[in-house]
Design a protein around this motif. Structure first.
Motif, short mmCIF file in Angstrom:
data_model
loop_
_atom_site.label_atom_id
_atom_site.label_comp_id
_atom_site.label_asym_id
_atom_site.label_seq_id
_atom_site.Cartn_x
_atom_site.Cartn_y
_atom_site.Cartn_z
N HIS A 1 0.87 -1.22 -0.01
CA HIS A 1 0.19 -0.12 -0.21
C HIS A 1 0.82 1.25 0.11
O HIS A 1 0.76 2.33 -0.58
N ARG A 2 2.02 1.29 0.70
CA ARG A 2 2.90 2.27 0.46
C ARG A 2 3.25 2.58 -0.92
O ARG A 2 3.37 3.70 -1.44
N ALA B 1 3.18 5.54 -5.91
CA ALA B 1 3.09 5.61 -7.19
C ALA B 1 1.97 6.48 -7.54
O ALA B 1 1.93 7.24 -8.67
N ASN B 2 0.80 6.29 -6.96
CA ASN B 2 -0.21 7.30 -7.49
C ASN B 2 -0.02 8.69 -7.20
O ASN B 2 -0.46 9.63 -8.07
N ASN B 3 0.84 9.11 -6.11
CA ASN B 3 1.32 10.51 -6.22
C ASN B 3 2.27 11.04 -7.05
O ASN B 3 2.23 12.08 -7.57
N VAL C 1 13.83 -10.13 2.80
CA VAL C 1 13.83 -9.01 1.78
C VAL C 1 12.59 -8.85 1.06
O VAL C 1 11.81 -9.95 0.80
N TRP C 2 11.98 -7.56 0.73
CA TRP C 2 11.02 -7.37 -0.04
C TRP C 2 11.29 -6.24 -1.01
O TRP C 2 11.96 -5.23 -0.74
N VAL C 3 10.79 -6.61 -2.40
CA VAL C 3 11.04 -5.63 -3.34
C VAL C 3 9.61 -5.52 -4.17
O VAL C 3 8.87 -6.43 -4.28
N GLY C 4 9.42 -4.22 -4.30
CA GLY C 4 7.99 -4.11 -5.20
C GLY C 4 8.35 -2.96 -6.43
O GLY C 4 9.07 -1.88 -6.04
#
Length: 158
Positions: A17-18, A23-25, A98-101
């Protein structure tokens, strides 16, 4: 865009969600795809079973390298946004490490960005890993397959 090194566990839903909000901003709702990846601590290596890993880093330098890598992914794949979180400290089997998005107008850029981040992270972000089992621990050397994956991205840049 965000890039963080932390000891605490992370919440994948919150990170998603972050990323979407960021991305929307940036793109005013122009995101058509989000790709995320979460890496977990494996319970074995080539020698057998392990109980977990311990990751060390160089504070400041590691965060800067991760931030630079995320910025490169955004520029290279025309992403709307990207984020990466990597944990350090003592982690046990199946813990998220680890997390990537990546968010992009189209899916291929989001997929490519996420793969690029993971391949290059192992090559260019200073992290040192020790595997442990009981009271025994061993430092883990870089894998040739990780170097090969990163080299492919570097060749494509030329």
């Amino acid at each position: 865009m965000f890039a963080e090194i932390q000891e605490a566990n992370f919440n994948q839903d919150s990170l998603y969600h972050r990323l979407l909000a960021n991305a929307n901003n940036v793109s005013k709702g122009n995101s058509g795809a989000i790709v995320t990846f979460t890496g977990l601590v494996r319970d074995s290596n080539a020698s057998g079973t392990i109980e977990g890993i311990e990751l060390e880093h160089y504070p400041g330098m590691t965060e800067d390298a991760l931030k630079k890598l995320v910025e490169q992914a955004i520029a290279r794949f025309s992403l709307n946004s990207a984020g990466a979180v990597h944990r350090v400290g003592k982690l046990y089997n199946q813990d998220p490490i680890v997390w990537v998005g990546c968010s992009a107008p189209h899916r291929q850029a989001a997929f490519d960005g996420a793969v690029f981040l993971m391949d290059m992270l192992k090559h260019s972000v200073p992290l040192w890993k020790k595997e442990f089992c009981g009271d025994k621990s061993d430092w883990v050397e870089a894998k040739a397959s990780d170097d090969k994956a990163a080299l492919q991205w570097m060749k494509e840049q030329v």
